[in-house]
Design a protein around this motif. Structure first.
Motif, mmCIF file in Angstrom:
data_model
loop_
_atom_site.group_PDB
_atom_site.id
_atom_site.type_symbol
_atom_site.label_atom_id
_atom_site.label_comp_id
_atom_site.label_asym_id
_atom_site.label_seq_id
_atom_site.Cartn_x
_atom_site.Cartn_y
_atom_site.Cartn_z
ATOM 1 N N ILE A 194 35.835 54.046 -6.384
ATOM 2 C CA ILE A 194 34.651 53.193 -6.245
ATOM 3 C C ILE A 194 34.130 53.270 -4.815
ATOM 4 C CG2 ILE A 194 33.854 50.797 -6.235
ATOM 5 C CD1 ILE A 194 35.851 50.296 -8.519
ATOM 6 N N PHE A 195 35.040 53.196 -3.857
ATOM 7 C CA PHE A 195 34.644 53.265 -2.453
ATOM 8 C C PHE A 195 33.937 54.591 -2.169
ATOM 9 C CE2 PHE A 195 35.315 54.440 1.963
ATOM 10 C CZ PHE A 195 34.813 53.329 2.611
ATOM 11 N N ALA A 196 34.485 55.691 -2.669
ATOM 12 C CA ALA A 196 33.885 57.006 -2.435
ATOM 13 C C ALA A 196 32.495 57.094 -3.068
ATOM 14 C CB ALA A 196 34.790 58.097 -2.987
ATOM 15 N N GLY A 197 32.345 56.560 -4.266
ATOM 16 C CA GLY A 197 31.041 56.583 -4.927
ATOM 17 C C GLY A 197 29.989 55.803 -4.158
ATOM 18 N N VAL A 198 30.364 54.628 -3.694
ATOM 19 C CA VAL A 198 29.435 53.808 -2.915
ATOM 20 C C VAL A 198 29.123 54.492 -1.584
ATOM 21 C CG1 VAL A 198 29.156 51.593 -1.720
ATOM 22 C CG2 VAL A 198 30.108 51.656 -4.025
ATOM 23 N N ALA A 199 30.132 55.099 -0.963
ATOM 24 C CA ALA A 199 29.916 55.782 0.315
ATOM 25 C C ALA A 199 28.943 56.948 0.157
ATOM 26 C CB ALA A 199 31.249 56.273 0.888
ATOM 27 N N VAL A 200 29.056 57.706 -0.934
ATOM 28 C CA VAL A 200 28.129 58.813 -1.178
ATOM 29 C C VAL A 200 26.713 58.277 -1.375
ATOM 30 C CG1 VAL A 200 27.494 60.606 -2.850
ATOM 31 C CG2 VAL A 200 29.853 60.428 -2.049
ATOM 32 N N ASP A 201 26.582 57.173 -2.120
ATOM 33 C CA ASP A 201 25.270 56.564 -2.326
ATOM 34 C C ASP A 201 24.679 56.105 -0.998
ATOM 35 O OD1 ASP A 201 23.032 55.326 -3.691
ATOM 36 O OD2 ASP A 201 24.053 53.412 -3.353
ATOM 37 N N LEU A 202 25.475 55.451 -0.172
ATOM 38 C CA LEU A 202 24.993 54.981 1.124
ATOM 39 C C LEU A 202 24.644 56.142 2.048
ATOM 40 C CD1 LEU A 202 27.447 52.003 1.709
ATOM 41 C CD2 LEU A 202 25.042 51.892 1.014
ATOM 42 N N PHE A 203 25.410 57.221 1.971
ATOM 43 C CA PHE A 203 25.106 58.409 2.769
ATOM 44 C C PHE A 203 23.748 58.978 2.374
ATOM 45 C CE2 PHE A 203 25.152 63.026 3.353
ATOM 46 C CZ PHE A 203 25.396 63.111 4.712
ATOM 47 N N SER A 204 23.490 59.077 1.059
ATOM 48 C CA SER A 204 22.196 59.610 0.618
ATOM 49 C C SER A 204 21.052 58.681 1.030
ATOM 50 C CB SER A 204 22.188 59.861 -0.888
ATOM 51 O OG SER A 204 22.282 58.651 -1.606
ATOM 52 N N ASP A 205 21.291 57.374 0.997
ATOM 53 C CA ASP A 205 20.283 56.428 1.492
ATOM 54 C C ASP A 205 19.998 56.694 2.967
ATOM 55 O OD1 ASP A 205 20.368 55.252 -1.003
ATOM 56 O OD2 ASP A 205 21.501 53.493 -0.356
ATOM 57 N N GLY A 206 21.053 56.922 3.737
ATOM 58 C CA GLY A 206 20.898 57.198 5.159
ATOM 59 C C GLY A 206 20.137 58.489 5.421
ATOM 60 N N VAL A 207 20.428 59.538 4.640
ATOM 61 C CA VAL A 207 19.703 60.803 4.789
ATOM 62 C C VAL A 207 18.214 60.579 4.552
ATOM 63 C CG1 VAL A 207 19.348 63.091 3.774
ATOM 64 C CG2 VAL A 207 21.662 62.294 4.248
ATOM 65 N N MET A 208 17.912 59.798 3.523
ATOM 66 C CA MET A 208 16.512 59.516 3.206
ATOM 67 C C MET A 208 15.845 58.748 4.357
ATOM 68 S SD MET A 208 15.070 57.864 -0.318
ATOM 69 C CE MET A 208 16.031 56.378 -0.156
ATOM 70 N N ILE A 209 16.528 57.776 4.914
ATOM 71 C CA ILE A 209 15.980 56.992 6.028
ATOM 72 C C ILE A 209 15.793 57.875 7.265
ATOM 73 C CG2 ILE A 209 16.462 55.106 7.642
ATOM 74 C CD1 ILE A 209 17.982 53.772 5.220
ATOM 75 N N GLY A 210 16.788 58.695 7.578
ATOM 76 C CA GLY A 210 16.690 59.585 8.739
ATOM 77 C C GLY A 210 15.563 60.593 8.600
ATOM 78 N N ALA A 211 15.436 61.199 7.423
ATOM 79 C CA ALA A 211 14.357 62.166 7.196
ATOM 80 C C ALA A 211 12.999 61.472 7.241
ATOM 81 C CB ALA A 211 14.555 62.868 5.858
ATOM 82 N N GLY A 212 12.923 60.287 6.672
ATOM 83 C CA GLY A 212 11.662 59.542 6.691
ATOM 84 C C GLY A 212 11.239 59.164 8.092
ATOM 85 N N SER A 213 12.201 58.877 8.947
ATOM 86 C CA SER A 213 11.851 58.479 10.315
ATOM 87 C C SER A 213 11.333 59.654 11.138
ATOM 88 C CB SER A 213 13.037 57.813 11.003
ATOM 89 O OG SER A 213 14.079 58.734 11.194
ATOM 90 N N THR A 214 11.609 60.896 10.711
ATOM 91 C CA THR A 214 11.032 62.044 11.424
ATOM 92 C C THR A 214 9.556 62.214 11.069
ATOM 93 O OG1 THR A 214 11.632 63.672 9.718
ATOM 94 C CG2 THR A 214 13.228 63.266 11.497
ATOM 95 N N ILE A 215 9.149 61.690 9.933
ATOM 96 C CA ILE A 215 7.732 61.744 9.538
ATOM 97 C C ILE A 215 6.969 60.659 10.271
ATOM 98 C CG2 ILE A 215 6.139 61.467 7.599
ATOM 99 C CD1 ILE A 215 8.445 62.661 5.846
ATOM 100 N N SER A 216 7.497 59.427 10.207
ATOM 101 C CA SER A 216 6.919 58.327 10.977
ATOM 102 C C SER A 216 7.964 57.225 11.075
ATOM 103 C CB SER A 216 5.630 57.807 10.343
ATOM 104 O OG SER A 216 5.848 56.741 9.479
ATOM 105 N N LEU A 217 7.961 56.549 12.188
ATOM 106 C CA LEU A 217 8.916 55.463 12.391
ATOM 107 C C LEU A 217 8.700 54.368 11.358
ATOM 108 C CD1 LEU A 217 11.262 54.644 14.127
ATOM 109 C CD2 LEU A 217 9.685 53.567 15.698
ATOM 110 N N GLY A 218 7.443 54.129 11.004
ATOM 111 C CA GLY A 218 7.123 53.127 9.982
ATOM 112 C C GLY A 218 7.714 53.482 8.634
#
Length: 142
Positions: free
Chosen positions: A3-27
């Motif tokens: 369960i921990f690994a599954g949640v960690a993978v989900d949170l990692f993908s959320d982070g990738v999305m946030i990091g990539a989005g911030s390169t387009i615009s901080l907003g």
């Protein structure tokens, strides 16, 4: 730990999305981060409740809760540095890929589970309404 690994993978993908989005615009990065909060809080509570029901000691549960920040920060860092300086098509492609994976999980796992006891028309309206609201906020913030 599965369960921990599954949640960690989900949170990692959320982070990738946030990091990539911030390169387009901080907003956009901020919007993606704020959009994940309502989704990740219940997920964290459910995970910790599962650990509690399995007899995991309180101290361990607290440490596991705190460690959930690591996959998010790692994902944001990877997402940011991976696409920083890349053409817009690469940035939007990574965002679309990540969103597609998360949407696939929602469609294949969450929606059938929600409909086990019968048709929930309000749930479908809430799902579509959530996407529409997210789109309107994105357009409003530019």
């Amino acid at each position: 730990m599965g369960i921990f690994a599954g949640v960690a993978v989900d949170l990692f993908s959320d982070g990738v999305m946030i990091g990539a989005g911030s390169t387009i615009s901080l907003g956009l990065g901020l919007l993606l981060a704020l959009g994940q909060v309502p989704a990740d809080i219940p997920e964290g509570f459910a995970t910790i409740a599962t650990f509690k029901s399995k007899g995991v000691p309180r101290r361990t549960r607290l440490l596991l809760s705190l460690s959930f920040a690591l996959p998010i920060f790692l994902g944001v860092t990877v997402g940011y540095w991976l696409v920083r300086g890349q053409p817009a098509i690469v940035k939007f492609g990574l965002l679309a890929f990540t969103a597609g994976i998360l949407l696939t999980v929602a469609v294949e796992e969450i929606i059938p589970e929600a409909h086990k006891e019968g048709e929930a028309r309000l749930a479908a309206v809430a799902l579509v309404g959530g996407f529409a609201l997210f789109t309107f906020i994105s357009i409003y913030l530019g």
